[in-house]
Design a protein around this motif. Structure first.
Motif, PDB file in Angstrom:
ATOM      1  N   ASN A 142      -2.683   2.339   5.517  1.00 17.17           N
ATOM      2  CA  ASN A 142      -1.846   1.896   3.920  1.00 17.17           C
ATOM      3  C   ASN A 142      -1.302   2.938   3.618  1.00 17.17           C
ATOM      4  OD1 ASN A 142      -2.690  -0.822   3.964  1.00 17.17           O
ATOM      5  ND2 ASN A 142      -4.033  -1.185   2.478  1.00 17.17           N
ATOM      6  N   ALA A 143      -2.360   4.070   2.901  1.00 18.85           N
ATOM      7  CA  ALA A 143      -1.550   4.861   2.267  1.00 18.85           C
ATOM      8  C   ALA A 143       0.010   5.471   3.192  1.00 18.85           C
ATOM      9  CB  ALA A 143      -2.409   6.520   2.160  1.00 18.85           C
ATOM     10  N   LEU A 144      -0.521   5.862   4.439  1.00 13.54           N
ATOM     11  CA  LEU A 144       0.884   6.022   5.524  1.00 13.54           C
ATOM     12  C   LEU A 144       1.975   5.497   5.089  1.00 13.54           C
ATOM     13  CD1 LEU A 144       1.808   7.770   8.403  1.00 13.54           C
ATOM     14  CD2 LEU A 144       0.769   6.243   9.216  1.00 13.54           C
ATOM     15  N   TYR A 145       1.628   3.995   5.130  1.00 13.34           N
ATOM     16  CA  TYR A 145       2.410   2.787   4.979  1.00 13.34           C
ATOM     17  C   TYR A 145       3.342   2.846   3.973  1.00 13.34           C
ATOM     18  CZ  TYR A 145       0.215   0.530   9.166  1.00 13.34           C
ATOM     19  OH  TYR A 145       0.084   0.389  10.400  1.00 13.34           O
ATOM     20  N   VAL A 146       2.919   3.177   2.991  1.00 15.73           N
ATOM     21  CA  VAL A 146       3.385   3.474   1.252  1.00 15.73           C
ATOM     22  C   VAL A 146       4.082   4.874   1.534  1.00 15.73           C
ATOM     23  CG1 VAL A 146       2.900   4.279  -0.971  1.00 15.73           C
ATOM     24  CG2 VAL A 146       2.208   2.118   0.030  1.00 15.73           C
ATOM     25  N   ASP A 147       3.754   5.469   2.204  1.00 15.70           N
ATOM     26  CA  ASP A 147       4.908   7.095   2.555  1.00 15.70           C
ATOM     27  C   ASP A 147       5.852   6.510   2.830  1.00 15.70           C
ATOM     28  OD1 ASP A 147       3.057   9.212   1.146  1.00 15.70           O
ATOM     29  OD2 ASP A 147       2.235   9.627   3.607  1.00 15.70           O
ATOM     30  N   GLU A 148       5.816   5.373   4.149  1.00 19.42           N
ATOM     31  CA  GLU A 148       6.994   5.737   4.751  1.00 19.42           C
ATOM     32  C   GLU A 148       8.130   4.192   4.228  1.00 19.42           C
ATOM     33  OE1 GLU A 148       7.679   7.618   7.073  1.00 19.42           O
ATOM     34  OE2 GLU A 148       7.401   6.731   8.951  1.00 19.42           O
ATOM     35  N   ALA A 149       7.109   3.458   3.398  1.00 23.38           N
ATOM     36  CA  ALA A 149       8.218   2.867   2.556  1.00 23.38           C
ATOM     37  C   ALA A 149       9.144   3.805   1.636  1.00 23.38           C
ATOM     38  CB  ALA A 149       7.107   1.802   1.738  1.00 23.38           C
ATOM     39  N   ILE A 150       8.096   5.206   1.115  1.00 22.20           N
ATOM     40  CA  ILE A 150       9.163   5.360   0.447  1.00 22.20           C
ATOM     41  C   ILE A 150       9.892   5.818   0.663  1.00 22.20           C
ATOM     42  CG2 ILE A 150       9.038   8.287  -0.883  1.00 22.20           C
ATOM     43  CD1 ILE A 150       6.321   6.356  -1.835  1.00 22.20           C
ATOM     44  N   ARG A 151       9.563   7.036   1.883  1.00 22.27           N
ATOM     45  CA  ARG A 151      11.083   7.444   2.989  1.00 22.27           C
ATOM     46  C   ARG A 151      11.921   6.805   3.574  1.00 22.27           C
ATOM     47  NH1 ARG A 151      12.867   8.389   8.550  1.00 22.27           N
ATOM     48  NH2 ARG A 151      10.644   6.927   9.352  1.00 22.27           N
ATOM     49  N   LEU A 152      12.102   5.343   2.949  1.00 18.65           N
ATOM     50  CA  LEU A 152      12.726   4.802   3.985  1.00 18.65           C
ATOM     51  C   LEU A 152      13.487   3.935   2.626  1.00 18.65           C
ATOM     52  CD1 LEU A 152      10.766   3.449   7.385  1.00 18.65           C
ATOM     53  CD2 LEU A 152      12.942   4.457   7.201  1.00 18.65           C
ATOM     54  N   GLY A 153      12.971   4.186   1.676  1.00 17.19           N
ATOM     55  CA  GLY A 153      13.167   3.522   0.658  1.00 17.19           C
ATOM     56  C   GLY A 153      14.517   4.384   0.046  1.00 17.19           C
ATOM     57  N   ARG A 154      14.836   3.262  -1.689  1.00 17.35           N
ATOM     58  CA  ARG A 154      15.861   4.437  -2.224  1.00 17.35           C
ATOM     59  C   ARG A 154      14.729   4.449  -4.056  1.00 17.35           C
ATOM     60  NH1 ARG A 154      16.776  -0.190  -5.810  1.00 17.35           N
ATOM     61  NH2 ARG A 154      17.094  -2.238  -4.659  1.00 17.35           N
ATOM     62  N   SER A 155      15.271   5.105  -4.658  1.00 14.15           N
ATOM     63  CA  SER A 155      14.920   4.610  -6.050  1.00 14.15           C
ATOM     64  C   SER A 155      15.378   3.221  -6.379  1.00 14.15           C
ATOM     65  CB  SER A 155      15.740   5.663  -7.274  1.00 14.15           C
ATOM     66  OG  SER A 155      15.066   5.507  -8.172  1.00 14.15           O
ATOM     67  N   GLY A 156      14.118   2.539  -6.973  1.00  9.18           N
ATOM     68  CA  GLY A 156      14.116   1.335  -7.355  1.00  9.18           C
ATOM     69  C   GLY A 156      13.245   0.504  -6.414  1.00  9.18           C
ATOM     70  N   THR A 157      13.357   0.698  -5.399  1.00  4.22           N
ATOM     71  CA  THR A 157      12.645   0.023  -4.061  1.00  4.22           C
ATOM     72  C   THR A 157      11.422  -0.588  -4.395  1.00  4.22           C
ATOM     73  OG1 THR A 157      13.601   1.790  -2.371  1.00  4.22           O
ATOM     74  CG2 THR A 157      11.325  -0.402  -1.669  1.00  4.22           C
ATOM     75  N   THR A 158      10.917  -2.235  -4.518  1.00  2.73           N
ATOM     76  CA  THR A 158       9.898  -2.640  -5.063  1.00  2.73           C
ATOM     77  C   THR A 158       8.683  -3.234  -3.216  1.00  2.73           C
ATOM     78  OG1 THR A 158      11.132  -4.698  -6.109  1.00  2.73           O
ATOM     79  CG2 THR A 158       8.516  -4.711  -5.192  1.00  2.73           C
ATOM     80  N   ILE A 159       7.683  -1.931  -3.304  1.00  2.00           N
ATOM     81  CA  ILE A 159       6.777  -1.407  -2.777  1.00  2.00           C
ATOM     82  C   ILE A 159       5.301  -2.792  -3.464  1.00  2.00           C
ATOM     83  CG2 ILE A 159       4.828  -0.835  -0.814  1.00  2.00           C
ATOM     84  CD1 ILE A 159       6.542   1.661  -1.409  1.00  2.00           C
ATOM     85  N   ILE A 160       4.867  -3.868  -2.472  1.00  6.15           N
ATOM     86  CA  ILE A 160       3.560  -4.839  -2.311  1.00  6.15           C
ATOM     87  C   ILE A 160       2.667  -4.598  -1.080  1.00  6.15           C
ATOM     88  CG2 ILE A 160       2.843  -7.509  -2.761  1.00  6.15           C
ATOM     89  CD1 ILE A 160       4.732  -7.028  -4.251  1.00  6.15           C
ATOM     90  N   VAL A 161       1.333  -3.841  -1.664  1.00  8.40           N
ATOM     91  CA  VAL A 161       0.231  -3.883  -0.474  1.00  8.40           C
ATOM     92  C   VAL A 161      -0.704  -4.675  -0.710  1.00  8.40           C
ATOM     93  CG1 VAL A 161      -1.358  -2.918   0.327  1.00  8.40           C
ATOM     94  CG2 VAL A 161       0.814  -1.973  -0.707  1.00  8.40           C
ATOM     95  N   ASP A 162      -0.441  -5.854   0.236  1.00  5.79           N
ATOM     96  CA  ASP A 162      -2.101  -7.142  -0.111  1.00  5.79           C
ATOM     97  C   ASP A 162      -3.143  -6.431  -0.638  1.00  5.79           C
ATOM     98  OD1 ASP A 162      -2.641  -9.591  -0.027  1.00  5.79           O
ATOM     99  OD2 ASP A 162      -2.105 -10.673   1.613  1.00  5.79           O
ATOM    100  N   ASN A 163      -3.805  -7.374  -0.387  1.00  9.11           N
ATOM    101  CA  ASN A 163      -5.721  -7.442   0.014  1.00  9.11           C
ATOM    102  C   ASN A 163      -6.250  -6.162  -0.055  1.00  9.11           C
ATOM    103  OD1 ASN A 163      -4.250  -8.609   2.940  1.00  9.11           O
ATOM    104  ND2 ASN A 163      -6.219  -9.704   1.902  1.00  9.11           N
TER     105      ASN A 163
END
Ligand code: SAH
Ligand code: DHB
Ligand code: MG
Length: 218
Positions: A142-163
């Motif tokens: 999950n921590a890696l996926y959040v890193d990648e979400a930031i890399r592939l996102g922008r200021s304002g991108t929403t991130i949801i992590v389940d469970n």
């Protein structure tokens, strides 16, 4: 699960969600094909739909497709011309999801990439950024996926992590369950990461006692 949780979710679904042939068919197809029943609940699916619409998401990234139940909810939130990329390890899950997405009439908006999500993500160059990211796969990463979400996102991108609560299992610092360790590593990352504002919300319902992280890239 406490006695009332499922009943209240049924009440909410009856009042606010209505009957939905494509979603019901997806769950039936998943079961017939042997997929585990670990999709988000109906009320959670509608929440993802609403959050993606509130965010004005035109490009959505999902990590963990299973049979595409959450994918259908998210794809329906997209405007004309919107796109969703969803990452799935198991080819069988992806095949079931493809059929479900076609039946739901959203397959043209969805690109399913099969393989370990870490590899699929590493192969993605930052281009048009993702506006909304739903992370719901192997909890160890999950921590890696959040890193990648930031890399592939922008200021304002929403991130949801389940469970991220797991019946309170998240409190067990000595858990032998690597999914719990992965979730705790996620919280450690979020607590120290200046690139995000984040919270976590506990939930009860058809999925038991669990919760999700809600974050916004600064
Ligand atoms: N989001 C779905 C449920 C996903 S269940 C829904 O709510 O409908 C988790 C999925 O993640 C499973 O299909 C599992 O095969 C997949 N998965 C597990 N490890 C993975 C990995 N390393 N990369 C990509 N997907 C993975
Ligand atoms: C499991 C995974 C999920 O994503 C979920 O929502 C519930 C259960 C699991 O692996 O058990
Ligand atoms: Mg989940």
């Amino acid at each position: 699960m406490a006695a009332g949780w499922q009943a209240v979710d049924d009440y909410i679904a009856g009042k606010l969600l209505g009957d939905d042939e494509a979603l019901a068919a997806a769950l039936a197809h998943n079961a017939a094909q042997g997929l585990p029943p670990i999709d988000v609940s109906a009320a959670q699916g509608k929440m993802l739909f609403l959050l993606a619409q509130m965010a004005g998401a035109k490009r959505i990234l999902e990590v963990g497709t299973l049979g595409g139940y959450s994918t259908i909810w998210l794809a329906r939130a997209l405007p004309a011309g919107g796109a969703l990329v969803t990452l799935e390890l198991e080819a069988h899950h992806a095949a079931v999801a493809r059929a479900n997405l076609e039946r739901a009439g959203v397959a043209d908006k969805v690109d399913i990439r099969v393989g370990p999500a870490a590899e699929s993500l590493a192969a993605m160059a930052p281009g048009a950024p993702f506006d909304f990211v739903f992370i719901d796969a192997d909890k160890q990463n999950n921590a890696l996926y959040v890193d990648e979400a930031i890399r592939l996102g922008r200021s304002g991108t929403t991130i949801i992590v389940d469970n991220v609560v797991r019946e309170g299992g998240v409190l067990d610092a000595n858990s032998g369950d690597e999914r719990i360790a992965g979730t705790r590593a996620l919280f450690d990352r979020l607590s120290a990461d200046p690139r995000l504002d984040a919270t976590a919300i506990q939930t009860v319902g058809a999925k038991g006692w669990d919760g999700f992280v809600l974050a916004r890239v600064r």
